[in-house]
Design an enzyme around this catalytic site. Structure first.
Site, PDB file in Angstrom:
ATOM      1  N   GLN A   1       0.866  -1.183   0.000  1.00  0.00           N
ATOM      2  CA  GLN A   1       0.000   0.000   0.000  1.00  0.00           C
ATOM      3  C   GLN A   1       0.901   1.231   0.000  1.00  0.00           C
ATOM      4  OE1 GLN A   1      -2.377   1.206   3.611  1.00  0.00           O
ATOM      5  NE2 GLN A   1      -4.083   0.987   2.184  1.00  0.00           N
TER       6      GLN A   1
ATOM      7  N   TYR B   1      -6.298  10.422   4.061  1.00  0.00           N
ATOM      8  CA  TYR B   1      -4.915  10.691   3.637  1.00  0.00           C
ATOM      9  C   TYR B   1      -4.926  11.647   2.435  1.00  0.00           C
ATOM     10  CZ  TYR B   1      -4.043   7.039   6.928  1.00  0.00           C
ATOM     11  OH  TYR B   1      -4.017   6.326   8.091  1.00  0.00           O
TER      12      TYR B   1
ATOM     13  N   ALA C   1      -9.071  -7.602   7.320  1.00  0.00           N
ATOM     14  CA  ALA C   1      -8.022  -7.107   8.218  1.00  0.00           C
ATOM     15  C   ALA C   1      -8.126  -7.810   9.574  1.00  0.00           C
ATOM     16  CB  ALA C   1      -8.101  -5.591   8.362  1.00  0.00           C
ATOM     17  N   ARG C   2      -9.165  -7.455  10.374  1.00  0.00           N
ATOM     18  CA  ARG C   2      -9.191  -7.928  11.762  1.00  0.00           C
ATOM     19  C   ARG C   2      -9.295  -9.443  11.889  1.00  0.00           C
ATOM     20  NH1 ARG C   2     -13.761  -3.826  13.444  1.00  0.00           N
ATOM     21  NH2 ARG C   2     -14.244  -4.326  11.277  1.00  0.00           N
TER      22      ARG C   2
HETATM   23  C1  LIG Z   1      -4.813  -2.376  13.232  1.00  0.00           C
HETATM   24  C2  LIG Z   1      -5.405  -1.818  11.982  1.00  0.00           C
HETATM   25  C3  LIG Z   1      -4.641  -0.942  11.207  1.00  0.00           C
HETATM   26  C4  LIG Z   1      -5.167  -0.424  10.017  1.00  0.00           C
HETATM   27  N1  LIG Z   1      -4.372   0.350   9.218  1.00  0.00           N
HETATM   28  C5  LIG Z   1      -4.782   0.628   7.967  1.00  0.00           C
HETATM   29  C6  LIG Z   1      -3.865   1.180   7.032  1.00  0.00           C
HETATM   30  O1  LIG Z   1      -2.701   1.401   7.321  1.00  0.00           O
HETATM   31  N2  LIG Z   1      -4.326   1.419   5.797  1.00  0.00           N
HETATM   32  C7  LIG Z   1      -5.616   1.151   5.430  1.00  0.00           C
HETATM   33  O2  LIG Z   1      -5.987   1.386   4.281  1.00  0.00           O
HETATM   34  N3  LIG Z   1      -6.496   0.637   6.291  1.00  0.00           N
HETATM   35  C8  LIG Z   1      -6.100   0.337   7.533  1.00  0.00           C
HETATM   36  N4  LIG Z   1      -6.960  -0.294   8.389  1.00  0.00           N
HETATM   37  C9  LIG Z   1      -8.349  -0.546   7.967  1.00  0.00           C
HETATM   38  C10 LIG Z   1      -8.498  -1.933   7.328  1.00  0.00           C
HETATM   39  O3  LIG Z   1      -7.827  -2.036   6.113  1.00  0.00           O
HETATM   40  C11 LIG Z   1      -9.962  -2.253   7.066  1.00  0.00           C
HETATM   41  O4  LIG Z   1     -10.472  -1.291   6.168  1.00  0.00           O
HETATM   42  C12 LIG Z   1     -10.818  -2.282   8.338  1.00  0.00           C
HETATM   43  O5  LIG Z   1     -10.137  -2.917   9.403  1.00  0.00           O
HETATM   44  C13 LIG Z   1     -12.131  -3.016   8.093  1.00  0.00           C
HETATM   45  O6  LIG Z   1     -11.889  -4.325   7.648  1.00  0.00           O
HETATM   46  P1  LIG Z   1     -12.070  -5.619   8.625  1.00  0.00           P
HETATM   47  O7  LIG Z   1     -13.490  -5.621   9.070  1.00  0.00           O
HETATM   48  O8  LIG Z   1     -11.727  -6.798   7.749  1.00  0.00           O
HETATM   49  O9  LIG Z   1     -11.143  -5.432   9.760  1.00  0.00           O
HETATM   50  C14 LIG Z   1      -6.480  -0.783   9.601  1.00  0.00           C
HETATM   51  C15 LIG Z   1      -7.224  -1.673  10.385  1.00  0.00           C
HETATM   52  C16 LIG Z   1      -6.714  -2.185  11.557  1.00  0.00           C
HETATM   53  C17 LIG Z   1      -7.542  -3.135  12.357  1.00  0.00           C
END
Ligand SMILES: Cc1cc2nc3c(=O)[nH]c(=O)nc-3n(C[C@H](O)[C@H](O)[C@H](O)COP(=O)(O)O)c2cc1C
Length: 409
Positions: free
Chosen positions: A103, A177, A351-352
């Protein structure tokens, strides 16, 4: 698309020059594992484990395109020195049979760093609400020469990603951003050809995409992460996002990752569940304590997690573009992943669920589980600020020796 014709989440898909082995990718999620500004052995381990857990592609989050483009001091930025460390990571991911995506990001005014050049860049000048908490009161509107330079930095970062062995780059255009600062009417007050209509607000992000495509598009998949909604009054809504999506498709994006929420105005909307305000208050120092306090007042009181919280908006974007789309946000089960594909959205970004259990996809495929045990508490997010990095709070801490060792040393 009907249920009968929906693709299996375990079937391959081509995005640009890259073939994904299945429909699951790790969403960019700042790992907090680049202490002293370089990828660590802990970052390699994190992505190796996720790759081994069955995803088609893992995304290394938050590679700033320049030192100025960082949000945190402990973030890495793309330069020649970082390439050998990232090469160790991409080799490890490839050895596990997955692809690697980087990214690439510029924080704009969403930064905790004071630069020698003066106030941080953004679409428009004025008061810097995020910077204010860090003692950086103002922001500077980018001139066309700044835009040319920064677009060039995105392209250069993509070339370095290619040298480091990545298979794809994701241009971050969401969450507050720099490129979202252009796309969003919350932050773009320009009167020139880069402000006003959504078409004009998309002009600079589309130029960045074009330069990245020209630099690496023959070899790497080039994707963009966009906000379908800023989830804030006066911000991007799905009608605007659909116009942006169509313009990015026309500019050659290989895939869009559909997200939403804004780090400043609606961080809870990224996650579809409340932020860990207690943890945030405990961590904040000085003026920055205002942040969690204000967040506690703003955050909806009745917010409770539901899977696929961006599906309704994604459906509307699906109708406007034909390119592959990835949906991120609250996929925690096999049935949710299948639902995404039934809706004609090709890829599921997680992500999570993967922070909680890197083996999540393998376990879904083998039938060992059908549901993630992640409870969407968002306490993992605080790991971004922890010297020991991001982890699920229900799992053991990251190995502190690996957190201190740089990947290529
Ligand atoms: C610890 C953490 C850090 C994150 N950092 C970023 C990031 O650096 N860039 C980004 O685009 N999204 C970031 N996100 C958002 C995730 O990409 C994602 O959009 C969000 O967690 C929802 O997806 P999920 O339900 O699968 O967790 C972050 C999420 C978490 C949990």
């Amino acid at each position: 698309m009907t249920e009968a014709t929906a693709a299996s989440p375990f079937s391959p898909l081509k995005i640009g020059p890259l073939t994904l082995k299945n429909r699951f990718i790790k969403a960019g999620a700042n790992e907090g594992l680049t202490g002293a500004g370089l990828p660590t052995k802990a970052l390699v381990k994190h992505h190796r484990e996720i790759a081994a857990g069955g995803v088609a592609m893992t995304t290394v989050a938050y590679g700033a395109v320049s030192a100025e483009g960082r949000t945190f001091t402990h973030q890495f930025y793309m330069n020649k020195d970082v390439v050998r460390h990232l090469r160790v990571l991409t080799d490890a991911v490839h050895a596990e049979g997955a692809a690697a995506c980087l990214q690439i990001t510029h924080g704009g005014s969403f930064t905790m760093l004071r630069t020698e050049q003066g106030y941080p860049l953004s679409a428009s000048s004025g008061f810097n609400a995020f910077g204010f908490l860090q003692g950086i009161l103002w922001q500077t509107a980018m001139q066309e020469r700044d835009m040319q330079r920064v677009a060039g930095e995105f392209a250069q970062a993509a070339l370095l990603a290619q040298e480091a062995g990545f298979d794809a780059v994701e241009i971050h255009m969401g969450h507050g951003y720099l490129l979202n600062q252009f796309l969003s009417p919350l932050s773009n007050k320009r009167k020139d050809q880069y402000g006003g209509s959504v078409e004009a607000r998309t002009r600079f992000p589309a130029q960045v995409l074009r330069q990245v495509k020209d630099a690496v598009g023959q070899h790497l998949a080039v994707t963009c992460k966009i906000n379908q909604t800023d989830a804030a009054k006066g911000g991007i809504d799905v009608q605007q996002a659909a116009v942006t999506a169509a313009l990015l498709e026309a500019e050659g994006a290989d895939m869009l990752t559909l997200s939403g929420g804004h780090n400043m105005h609606s961080p809870w909307a990224l996650f579809g569940s409340p932020m860990p305000i207690g943890d945030m208050k405990a961590h904040a120092k000085g003026l920055a304590r205002i942040g969690p306090w204000a967040l506690g007042l703003q955050q909806p009181k009745d917010l409770s997690f539901r899977e696929l919280y961006f599906l309704e908006t994604a459906r509307q974007i699906r109708q406007k573009v034909t390119m592959p789309l990835a949906l991120v946000g609250g996929v925690k089960s096999l049935s949710a992943a299948q639902q995404v594909l039934k809706e004609g959205i090709e890829v599921v970004a997680l992500a999570r669920a993967l922070i909680h259990d890197p083996q999540f996809v393998n376990k879904l495929q083998s039938g060992q589980i059908s549901q993630s045990a992640c409870n969407s508490c968002n306490r993992c997010v605080m790991g971004i600020y922890d010297p020991n990095g991001v982890r699920c709070v229900f799992n053991p801490p990251n190995d502190s020796a690996l957190v201190k060792a740089f990947a290529g040393d």
